[in-house]
Design a protein around this motif. Sequence first.
Motif, PDB file in Angstrom:
ATOM      1  N   LYS A 187       0.848  -1.245  -0.121  1.00  0.00           N
ATOM      2  CA  LYS A 187      -0.028  -0.110   0.032  1.00  0.00           C
ATOM      3  C   LYS A 187       0.905   1.415   0.179  1.00  0.00           C
ATOM      4  O   LYS A 187       0.790   2.121  -0.871  1.00  0.00           O
ATOM      5  N   THR A 188       1.867   1.019   0.826  1.00  0.00           N
ATOM      6  CA  THR A 188       2.810   2.224   0.883  1.00  0.00           C
ATOM      7  C   THR A 188       3.653   2.599  -0.602  1.00  0.00           C
ATOM      8  O   THR A 188       3.602   3.555  -1.041  1.00  0.00           O
ATOM      9  N   PHE A 240      -7.785  -0.280  -7.299  1.00  0.00           N
ATOM     10  CA  PHE A 240      -6.265  -0.782  -7.517  1.00  0.00           C
ATOM     11  C   PHE A 240      -5.677  -1.033  -5.933  1.00  0.00           C
ATOM     12  O   PHE A 240      -5.346  -1.936  -5.647  1.00  0.00           O
ATOM     13  N   VAL A 241      -5.829   0.069  -5.144  1.00  0.00           N
ATOM     14  CA  VAL A 241      -5.356  -0.009  -3.856  1.00  0.00           C
ATOM     15  C   VAL A 241      -6.153  -1.256  -2.925  1.00  0.00           C
ATOM     16  O   VAL A 241      -5.486  -1.917  -2.306  1.00  0.00           O
ATOM     17  N   SER A 242      -7.495  -1.351  -3.209  1.00  0.00           N
ATOM     18  CA  SER A 242      -8.247  -2.460  -2.636  1.00  0.00           C
ATOM     19  C   SER A 242      -7.681  -3.857  -3.295  1.00  0.00           C
ATOM     20  O   SER A 242      -7.522  -4.695  -2.273  1.00  0.00           O
ATOM     21  N   TYR A 243      -7.545  -3.837  -4.399  1.00  0.00           N
ATOM     22  CA  TYR A 243      -7.356  -4.852  -5.096  1.00  0.00           C
ATOM     23  C   TYR A 243      -6.012  -5.666  -4.630  1.00  0.00           C
ATOM     24  O   TYR A 243      -5.689  -6.881  -4.343  1.00  0.00           O
ATOM     25  N   GLY A 249      -4.104  -5.181  -2.274  1.00  0.00           N
ATOM     26  CA  GLY A 249      -4.048  -5.439  -0.562  1.00  0.00           C
ATOM     27  C   GLY A 249      -4.558  -6.963  -0.504  1.00  0.00           C
ATOM     28  O   GLY A 249      -3.948  -7.770   0.141  1.00  0.00           O
ATOM     29  N   ARG A 250      -5.538  -7.551  -1.336  1.00  0.00           N
ATOM     30  CA  ARG A 250      -5.824  -8.865  -1.388  1.00  0.00           C
ATOM     31  C   ARG A 250      -5.183  -9.686  -2.246  1.00  0.00           C
ATOM     32  O   ARG A 250      -5.024 -11.058  -1.945  1.00  0.00           O
ATOM     33  N   ALA A 260       0.437 -10.441  -9.176  1.00  0.00           N
ATOM     34  CA  ALA A 260       0.820 -11.309 -10.083  1.00  0.00           C
ATOM     35  C   ALA A 260      -0.292 -11.356 -11.219  1.00  0.00           C
ATOM     36  O   ALA A 260       0.142 -11.564 -12.592  1.00  0.00           O
ATOM     37  N   PRO A 261      -1.540 -11.109 -11.107  1.00  0.00           N
ATOM     38  CA  PRO A 261      -2.305 -11.090 -12.112  1.00  0.00           C
ATOM     39  C   PRO A 261      -2.180 -10.049 -13.096  1.00  0.00           C
ATOM     40  O   PRO A 261      -2.339 -10.137 -14.469  1.00  0.00           O
TER      41      PRO A 261
END
Length: 271
Positions: A182-183, A241-244, A246-247, A251-252
Amino acid sequence: MDSHTITAVILGIVEGLTEFLPVSSTGHLILATELLGFNAKEWEVFNVVIQLPAILAVVVLYWRTFVDVAKGALRADPDSLHFVRNVLVAFIPSAILGVLLKKKIDVLMETPAVVAAALVVGGVLILLIERLARQGEYQPVSKLPLPKALAVGVMQCLAMIPGMSRSASTIMGALSMGINRKTAAEFSFFLAVPTMFGATAKQLWDNRHELTSGAASVGWGDIAVGGVVSFLVSLVVIKFFVSYIGRHGFAPFAWYRIVIGAGALVWLLGV
């Protein structure tokens, strides 16, 4: 809508979708121009300038951070000054090299095969860094040590190879130094502001006579349409993007780069 307006909308969507993802917005714009048969030279200025509205999406979404930093800097608050210091220090390497290597960069921008190859290479590097890098704890950009901020700025210079991606270069460079995902993403967003303001200003200055005289086949109207579309799409993408990441991590995006790059190479080389 006439053909120029339709083209402006298409390229605005491409820019908004890809500017903040580690997949290379410039590379996608070049390949889209080639694939759809647009005149690359004709849309060259447009492709750079519409990156600015995309960057303005960062300012809108993180407006509170920018306001707090500005207020804190006026009060000589250490965290605010460190934030400004880190962003400016990271911006300097690409600013210098961008001026020194402009002619070489322009040549690469006109070579779609370079873009396709860079997409593949960058995708492989993302997979390696994702596997090997150790992720640290989240910390605000103001807390990053100066040497790490400078190192991220040096990594941003890789984005001068079209197809490598500014966001991929900065984020992966940060991850390789143990900076939290995230940083790394937020630093990449903030660093985009001076970087793309500078690139846009230079492109407008270099083409000022053509644009102001109305001689440009792609004029201010087309740029305005593409810019609005780019801005609106970017707002959605940044939040996603930020949410994705993190989970799911990066790689995708790496596999997407490899597939698109390899497919483009096959198409361009007529294999």
